[in-house]
Design an enzyme around this catalytic site. Sequence first.
Site, PDB file in Angstrom:
ATOM      1  CE1 TYR A 141      -3.066   3.081   0.581  1.00 32.32           C
ATOM      2  CE2 TYR A 141      -2.076   3.262   2.765  1.00 32.32           C
ATOM      3  CZ  TYR A 141      -2.871   3.789   1.762  1.00 32.32           C
ATOM      4  OH  TYR A 141      -3.453   5.009   1.935  1.00 32.32           O
ATOM      5  CE  LYS A 145      -2.922   5.932  -1.845  1.00 31.13           C
ATOM      6  NZ  LYS A 145      -3.803   6.968  -2.375  1.00 31.13           N
TER       7      LYS A 145
END
Length: 333
Positions: A141, A145
């Site tokens: 994650y 990003k």
Amino acid sequence: MRILVTGGAGYIGSVVAEELIADGHGVVVYDNLSKGHRTATPAGADFVRGELTDTENLRRAMRGQGTEAVIHMAAYSLVGESVTEPAKYYRNNVTAGLALLDAMNEEGVRKIVFSSTAAVYGEPEKQPVEERYALAPTNPYGETKLAFERALPWYEHAHGTRYASLRYFNAAGATGQCGEVHDPETHLIPIVLQAAAGRRTHVEIYGDDYPTRDGTCVRDYVHVVDLARAHILALSSLGERSAIYNLGCGGDGYTVREVIDVAREVTGRDIEARVSARRAGDPAVLVASSARIKSELGWSPQFQDLRLIVESAWRWMQSHPAGYEDGAEAQAG
Ligand code: UDP
């Protein structure tokens, strides 16, 4: 200004859309409704259902509306899931994001505000965390990003696309209209309030042997309206420069036990808490230094007191006992 908000039917995106409209901006929400919810989109926003990779649809949504800027909030955001299904995160958070940048480029849209995350820092050695600290995500994650964040200066170099990356710490709270509903729910405040509402028997505290004031993890909770206001400030600064900002309230943060105590006070209900094992990948403390956005853009969070944040979330939960009415869930960020 006319702004396309990707993920604008999700938790944070819907509040950003609400605040933009309140400020007199034109908003088109672009969302595939895989997590977000149509009824979370505020009145006054146009809505286009679509995938970021459906370039024709996306370009049409921008062109039809004369879009001048994009706020990009559509993403997958479950840390645990990202570890077991990294491809899903690379596809959505990186590949689809690049498709958005390319579509913007084709349409001559040269401003983007990007929802990033404290997860880009991994487990920082020092607190409060400043933007210049080492970037060392500990899961896909955060990694995905960061990958998108890192593409932005190159698009700026090649095409002149200005960007602001906003690294959220813990978003929480609600407006009258928009609140937090995820399925599964993993976030502390909604879980604690579900326990207060009798929708779960108890709250599990993931570990009480951390090196913190009461042994439970410390986090920096920031109200979703304060986050939304930061997007609007960042957007208005994009004429001059690109930037990266942390978003949190700073201070000492709040431990898990403190959050539960505040929720007991606010709701007046018993909330049973049971200590269980640590959750993998949880840093002991994550508190932002938001000095940069405060000094450069004059951002000043209005909801510094956790009570106000929890009160707003509790009010929303009570007025929306079934979440959004047709049962789908809202998520963004
Ligand atoms: N947490 C907890 N019990 C829960 C959910 C979360 O003890 O049921 C803790 C979690 O370990 C973390 C903090 O609450 O220390 C905030 O977790 P959340 O998932 O809300 O946000 P994160 O900091 O992981 O982005």
